[in-house]
Every structure is written in structure tokens, then in C-alpha cells.
Design a protein around this motif. Structure first.
Motif, mmCIF file in Angstrom:
data_model
loop_
_atom_site.group_PDB
_atom_site.id
_atom_site.type_symbol
_atom_site.label_atom_id
_atom_site.label_comp_id
_atom_site.label_asym_id
_atom_site.label_seq_id
_atom_site.Cartn_x
_atom_site.Cartn_y
_atom_site.Cartn_z
ATOM 1 N N GLY A 1 -5.857 -1.481 -2.569
ATOM 2 C CA GLY A 1 -5.403 -1.156 -3.931
ATOM 3 C C GLY A 1 -3.909 -1.059 -4.112
ATOM 4 N N PHE A 2 -3.139 -1.854 -3.323
ATOM 5 C CA PHE A 2 -1.690 -1.874 -3.556
ATOM 6 C C PHE A 2 -1.426 -2.487 -4.944
ATOM 7 C CE2 PHE A 2 2.596 -3.823 -3.005
ATOM 8 C CZ PHE A 2 3.292 -2.645 -2.801
ATOM 9 N N CYS A 3 -0.218 -2.220 -5.472
ATOM 10 C CA CYS A 3 0.159 -2.643 -6.831
ATOM 11 C C CYS A 3 -0.175 -4.124 -7.078
ATOM 12 C CB CYS A 3 1.662 -2.462 -7.036
ATOM 13 S SG CYS A 3 2.260 -0.868 -6.526
ATOM 14 N N GLY A 4 -0.949 -4.370 -8.112
ATOM 15 C CA GLY A 4 -1.251 -5.753 -8.505
ATOM 16 C C GLY A 4 -2.400 -6.364 -7.725
ATOM 17 N N GLU A 5 -3.062 -5.589 -6.859
ATOM 18 C CA GLU A 5 -4.146 -6.176 -6.058
ATOM 19 C C GLU A 5 -5.329 -6.559 -6.947
ATOM 20 O OE1 GLU A 5 -5.817 -4.870 -1.830
ATOM 21 O OE2 GLU A 5 -7.042 -3.994 -3.437
ATOM 22 N N PHE B 1 -6.128 4.156 0.975
ATOM 23 C CA PHE B 1 -5.846 3.524 -0.321
ATOM 24 C C PHE B 1 -4.409 3.863 -0.700
ATOM 25 C CE2 PHE B 1 -7.887 7.491 -1.874
ATOM 26 C CZ PHE B 1 -6.932 7.925 -2.785
ATOM 27 N N TYR B 2 -3.821 2.994 -1.476
ATOM 28 C CA TYR B 2 -2.395 3.095 -1.773
ATOM 29 C C TYR B 2 -2.085 4.295 -2.666
ATOM 30 C CZ TYR B 2 2.132 2.128 -3.806
ATOM 31 O OH TYR B 2 3.424 2.253 -4.233
ATOM 32 N N SER B 3 -1.037 5.017 -2.293
ATOM 33 C CA SER B 3 -0.489 6.031 -3.204
ATOM 34 C C SER B 3 1.029 5.846 -3.204
ATOM 35 C CB SER B 3 -0.879 7.444 -2.766
ATOM 36 O OG SER B 3 -0.412 7.697 -1.472
ATOM 37 N N THR B 4 1.615 5.960 -4.382
ATOM 38 C CA THR B 4 3.052 5.705 -4.520
ATOM 39 C C THR B 4 3.858 6.755 -3.785
ATOM 40 O OG1 THR B 4 2.569 4.920 -6.725
ATOM 41 C CG2 THR B 4 4.886 5.290 -6.222
ATOM 42 N N ARG B 5 4.839 6.325 -3.022
ATOM 43 C CA ARG B 5 5.770 7.258 -2.407
ATOM 44 C C ARG B 5 7.078 7.134 -3.182
ATOM 45 N NH1 ARG B 5 3.745 10.210 -1.533
ATOM 46 N NH2 ARG B 5 4.758 11.290 0.168
ATOM 47 N N ALA C 1 8.422 -0.159 -4.018
ATOM 48 C CA ALA C 1 7.262 -0.296 -4.908
ATOM 49 C C ALA C 1 7.354 0.698 -6.059
ATOM 50 C CB ALA C 1 5.972 -0.078 -4.121
ATOM 51 N N ALA C 2 7.778 1.932 -5.754
ATOM 52 C CA ALA C 2 7.883 2.950 -6.811
ATOM 53 C C ALA C 2 8.912 2.519 -7.857
ATOM 54 C CB ALA C 2 8.276 4.290 -6.195
ATOM 55 N N LYS C 3 9.946 1.820 -7.396
ATOM 56 C CA LYS C 3 11.018 1.445 -8.332
ATOM 57 C C LYS C 3 10.697 0.165 -9.108
ATOM 58 C CE LYS C 3 14.696 3.346 -5.448
ATOM 59 N NZ LYS C 3 15.473 2.913 -4.309
ATOM 60 N N THR C 4 9.953 -0.745 -8.477
ATOM 61 C CA THR C 4 9.858 -2.077 -9.105
ATOM 62 C C THR C 4 8.438 -2.538 -9.441
ATOM 63 O OG1 THR C 4 9.736 -3.165 -6.950
ATOM 64 C CG2 THR C 4 11.939 -2.860 -7.865
ATOM 65 N N ASP D 1 1.878 0.811 -10.281
ATOM 66 C CA ASP D 1 0.704 1.253 -9.521
ATOM 67 C C ASP D 1 -0.505 1.109 -10.457
ATOM 68 O OD1 ASP D 1 -1.074 2.470 -7.826
ATOM 69 O OD2 ASP D 1 -0.254 4.495 -8.059
ATOM 70 N N ASP D 2 -0.995 -0.141 -10.596
ATOM 71 C CA ASP D 2 -1.901 -0.463 -11.698
ATOM 72 C C ASP D 2 -3.373 -0.582 -11.313
ATOM 73 O OD1 ASP D 2 -1.545 -2.671 -10.158
ATOM 74 O OD2 ASP D 2 -1.057 -4.058 -11.777
ATOM 75 N N VAL D 3 -3.706 -0.343 -10.047
ATOM 76 C CA VAL D 3 -5.131 -0.402 -9.685
ATOM 77 C C VAL D 3 -5.719 0.996 -9.907
ATOM 78 C CG1 VAL D 3 -6.785 -0.901 -7.844
ATOM 79 C CG2 VAL D 3 -4.639 -2.184 -7.960
ATOM 80 N N PRO D 4 -6.712 1.117 -10.812
ATOM 81 C CA PRO D 4 -7.256 2.460 -11.101
ATOM 82 C C PRO D 4 -7.812 3.124 -9.829
ATOM 83 C CG PRO D 4 -8.099 0.810 -12.648
ATOM 84 C CD PRO D 4 -7.391 0.057 -11.571
ATOM 85 N N GLU D 5 -7.674 4.444 -9.764
ATOM 86 C CA GLU D 5 -8.082 5.152 -8.540
ATOM 87 C C GLU D 5 -9.539 4.900 -8.144
ATOM 88 O OE1 GLU D 5 -6.020 8.670 -7.619
ATOM 89 O OE2 GLU D 5 -7.780 9.598 -6.694
ATOM 90 N N PRO D 6 -10.491 4.898 -9.107
ATOM 91 C CA PRO D 6 -11.877 4.626 -8.676
ATOM 92 C C PRO D 6 -12.014 3.243 -8.025
ATOM 93 C CG PRO D 6 -11.825 5.453 -10.940
ATOM 94 C CD PRO D 6 -10.401 5.213 -10.545
#
Ligand code: SF4
Length: 429
Positions: free
Chosen positions: A291-295, A319-323, A328-331, A334-339
Motif C-alpha cells: 500500500g505504498f503511495c499510488g499502489e 503496510f505503509y505509513s507516512t514518516r 514520500a511525505a513531501k511529494t 498517501d492515497d491507498v485507504p487503510e482497509p
């Protein structure tokens, strides 16, 4: 790496006359060495600091320090968020900890968070847990910029321990009877002692010759720095374990590009093919993020396909969480919904567990060489040890003890542990 760093901090404090407490409540100085890589590790530190607040109010004179990556990353805001803290020390400033302790005794709060790209803690002999296996940090820091990762911001640029100093440390470990040495680095295979002309393959070869009776391991390797020379070195030296931890993070080149990993999935597969062609019995493990950004669903399917094709022995799966502060946090969003992240992670875990289970089942009936490490958690009548491929094996203790190397006949398996009995040699007359 944190366990090794805790050993360095302990050595520095012991050098000033401090004694390690048996348990937390006995300690007049409570020092947390922290990791910022995953949100969950940060949350554990936060809960611990909140809990310490009560003790801090009750016990005048209690000193609380936080070391490692979290303070390097969160900086002085930690003082206002967690009033229990007296001092902060980053990964390059552990040498200042004894003086920080002394200074906070006279009041005030202190932070020592400068980067020092020359600091390798050369000359500090870490206090180690146990007498069988030892970590030897050979390089620190990371020059890569993986989009999800805080390490370049918390541990700074790469720097390597001079080969001479690594060899001296290995000689001491051999003299003390250690049976397993693990060379450590955030990017261990980018090790470089330019003055002596040593890359990681040359260092590994030298260490394995210096400690011929010890098992040699190393972690963590970056796929782009896996060279043919390194693979040949592992294959040619009998005491280097045929085991490689090679993080992949995603099975999709599109995601690897977004992650800024510096290689495609085809290149990763080529490295695996090279390793397996030279070391057919190699045990491979990996890290993978769901679930990284845009996956998209097809990227996730590519990760599942990769796991099914390569059949890793084991994997660290998250699963991906923004640090905050990362690329990634800057650019990236984080668009993959948590479920969805959680569902994809569960599919990855289920598949990997099935593969690990199958590989472990295949081991039943074989005889494996095991280095006994400790008493098994379930029974004092059993010991736990590891194969060269890093598989955990539980077996009857009999007269064996931690540090013994023995053959074990495998009689059972789960997806994470093998069970067996020590193999005896019968002489027929
Ligand atoms: S290689 Fe990438 S994931 Fe590993 S420490 Fe460096 S930036 Fe982080």
C-alpha cells in the motif's frame, strides 16, 4: 543495529563507572535507544515515556534520556511533548551521553543532535548480550534516498569502519569464544575502506579467514550493491552462511521507481538468479511494503507474483505509513485507504506463511547443522538454535549448551520453526 548501538552506549557509560541495572525500577538513569523506521516503534516509545512521567514526578533525581533515531528526527519538540525527558542524543553523539548525564544533574534539559560523518565509534568495544553471537557494526548511515525512509535523515551519510579496526574486533571475539559474527550496516554491502582498497566482498573474505571457526553473517544488503565478487565470496568461504536478506519492498517496477529504490524488479530478479546460480542452497529473506503511495491492484499482484516466484524463506511484511520529513511525505499522496492496505498486507502475509510452511515442511527428514543459541521459550528441557540459513530449530537439550554446533535431525515444522532431535553417530562393530 539498535541492539549493537545499545552495546556501544552501555560501554561508554560503564567506562565512566556506571553499572547496568537488573531491572528498570532499579535504575537511576533510564535511557531509551530508539528506532524511527516504523510508526509502531515510535508509538511504543511514546507510551513508555508517558508511563515514565509518573515515576519522574515521584522520584526526584531520576534522569531520563532518549537516544537514537527518534530524537534525531523529532529534535527539541520532544521536550515539550514528553516532559519526562532530560536529554536527547542522536546516533552520532553517543560519546556525549556520560557528560549529558552529568550536566542534567545540575538542572535543565540538553540536546546533543549534531551529525558527525566521521563517527564510526572506532575503539569502543560494545557490551554484548550473550557469549555466542556478536554484532560488529562495520558501516553506518545511508547515501540512498528511498522515498519512504527516515534513515538518511536520522543516521546521515555513509561511513565505514577501517578494515584494521574491524579485524581487531573480530580477533577479540574469536579469543572470547564467539561462534557467530554478524557484520552490520544500514547498507552493509556498500562498505568501503578506500585507504586500504577494501570493498564489502574483500572485508567479508578477510573476516571469514580471521574467524574460521565462527559462522559469519551480514545484514542489511541493498540489491543494487550485490556484486558477483560478493556472491563468489559467500560461495567460496565455508564459514560464511549461505543466507542473504535482500529487501525488495515491491514486486512492481513502477512502485520501485516511486519508492526511489534505484533498481527495477527485473534487475532484482537478475540478482536473485545470479545468487542462486552460484549458491543453489542459499536461504533468501526480504522486506516488503503493502500500500505504498499510488499502489494499484496490479502493483500489489506483482508483489504477490514475486513472492510466489522467488519463494523466500521468510519476509518482514508491513503496510505503509507516512514518516514525516521523508521524500514520500513531501511529494507523494498517501492515497491507498487503510482497509485496502491491510487487506493487501494480509494477502502478502498469508502467501508468505504458506511458502515458508512449505519450505519448512520440505526440511523434515533432513539433517541440518545448528548453532545452539539459548534455552527454548517453551521448555527448559529444550534448546533453540539456528541453521546456517537462519531457520530457528528447537531440539532436546540432552547435554548440549548454547554455543554448541551440532547436527539435528528434523522431525517437525511450523511456518516459523523446525523441531528435531540431536543426531547421534552410531558405530557398528
Ligand atoms: S537503502 Fe533505502 S530503505 Fe535502506 S536505509 Fe537507505 S534509504 Fe532507508
Amino acid at each position: 543495529m539498535n541492539q549493537a548501538d545499545s552495546g556501544i552506549i552501555t560501554a561508554l557509560l560503564q567506562g565512566e563507572g556506571y553499572v547496568q541495572a537488573e531491572q528498570e525500577l532499579d535504575a537511576g538513569i533510564v535511557l531509551l535507544n530508539t528506532c524511527a523506521v516504523r510508526e509502531n516503534a515510535v508509538e511504543r516509545v511514546e507510551h513508555f515515556l508517558q508511563r515514565l512521567q509518573g515515576r519522574k514526578k515521584r522520584e526526584k533525581g531520576l534522569i531520563v534520556g532518549v537516544a537514537g533515531c527518534i530524537p534525531q528526527y523529532r529534535k527539541e519538540e520532544m521536550f515539550s511533548l514528553y516532559p519526562a525527558i532530560d536529554f536527547l542524543a542522536g546516533p552520532d553523539t553517543y560519546r556525549t551521553i556520560p557528560s549529558l548525564v552529568e550536566q542534567v544533574r545540575s538542572g535543565g534539559k540538553l540536546a546533543s543532535l549534531e551529525f558527525n560523518s566521521a563517527e564510526t565509534y572506532e575503539g569502543v568495544e560494545p557490551v554484548r548480550q550473550g557469549a555466542t553471537s556478536a554484532f560488529v557494526p562495520v558501516m553506518r548511515g545511508c547515501n540512498n534516498r528511498c522515498a519512504y525512509c527516515v534513515v538518511p535523515f536520522t543516521r546521515g551519510r555513509e561511513r565505514s569502519q577501517p578494515v584494521r579496526s574491524v579485524i581487531v574486533e573480530v580477533q577479540k571475539l574469536v579469543a572470547s569464544g564467539y561462534r557467530e559474527i554478524t557484520l552490520l550496516g544500514q547498507n552493509v554491502n556498500s562498505y568501503c575502506d578506500a585507504d586500504e582498497g577494501y570493498d564489502f566482498a574483500a572485508l567479508l573474505d578477510a573476516v571469514s579467514r580471521e574467524a574460521p571457526l565462527a559462522r559469519i553473517r551480514f545484514t542489511t544488503s541493498h540489491p543494487k550493491d550485490i556484486s558477483e565478487a560478493l556472491v563468489q565470496t559467500i560461495a567460496s568461504r565455508p564459514n560464511i552462511c549461505n543466507a542473504l536478506h535482500l529487501p525488495v519492498q515491491s514486486g512492481s517496477s513502477r512502485m520501485l521507481d516511486r519508492m526511489n529504490r534505484g533498481h527495477t524488479i527485473e534487475e532484482y530478479r537478475e540478482k536473485i538468479a545470479l545468487i542462486r546460480s552460484v549458491i543453489p542452497d542459499v536461504a533468501l529473506s526480504t522486506d516488503i511494503i503493502a500500500g505504498f503511495c499510488g499502489e494499484q491492484e496490479e502493483d500489489h499482484q506483482a508483489s504477490l507474483e514475486l513472492l510466489a516466484d522467488i519463494r523466500f524463506d521468510s519476509a518482514y511484511m508491513f503496510f505503509y505509513s507516512t514518516r514525516p520529513g521523508t521524500l514520500a511525505a513531501k511529494t507523494l499522496e498517501d492515497d491507498v485507504p487503510e482497509p485496502v492496505k491491510k487487506r493487501r498486507l494480509q494477502e502478502i502475509i498469508d502467501l508468505q506463511n504458506r511458502i515458508s510452511g512449505e519450505l519448512f515442511q520440505e526440511a523434515i527428514g533432513t539433517v541440518v547443522e545448528v548453532l545452539a543459541e539459548s534455552e527454548s521459550r517453551r521448555s527448559s528441557e529444550q534448546l533453540m538454535g539456528r541453521t546456517a540459513g537462519n531457520r530457528a530449530v528447537v531440539f532436546d537439550r540432552e547435554n548440549y549448551k548454547p554455543g554448541d554446533l551440532l547436527n539435528v535431525s528434523i522431525t517437525g515444522a511450523t511456518s516459523a520453526t523446525l523441531t528435531g532431535r540431536p543426531e547421534h553417530i552410531y558405530f557398528l562393530s
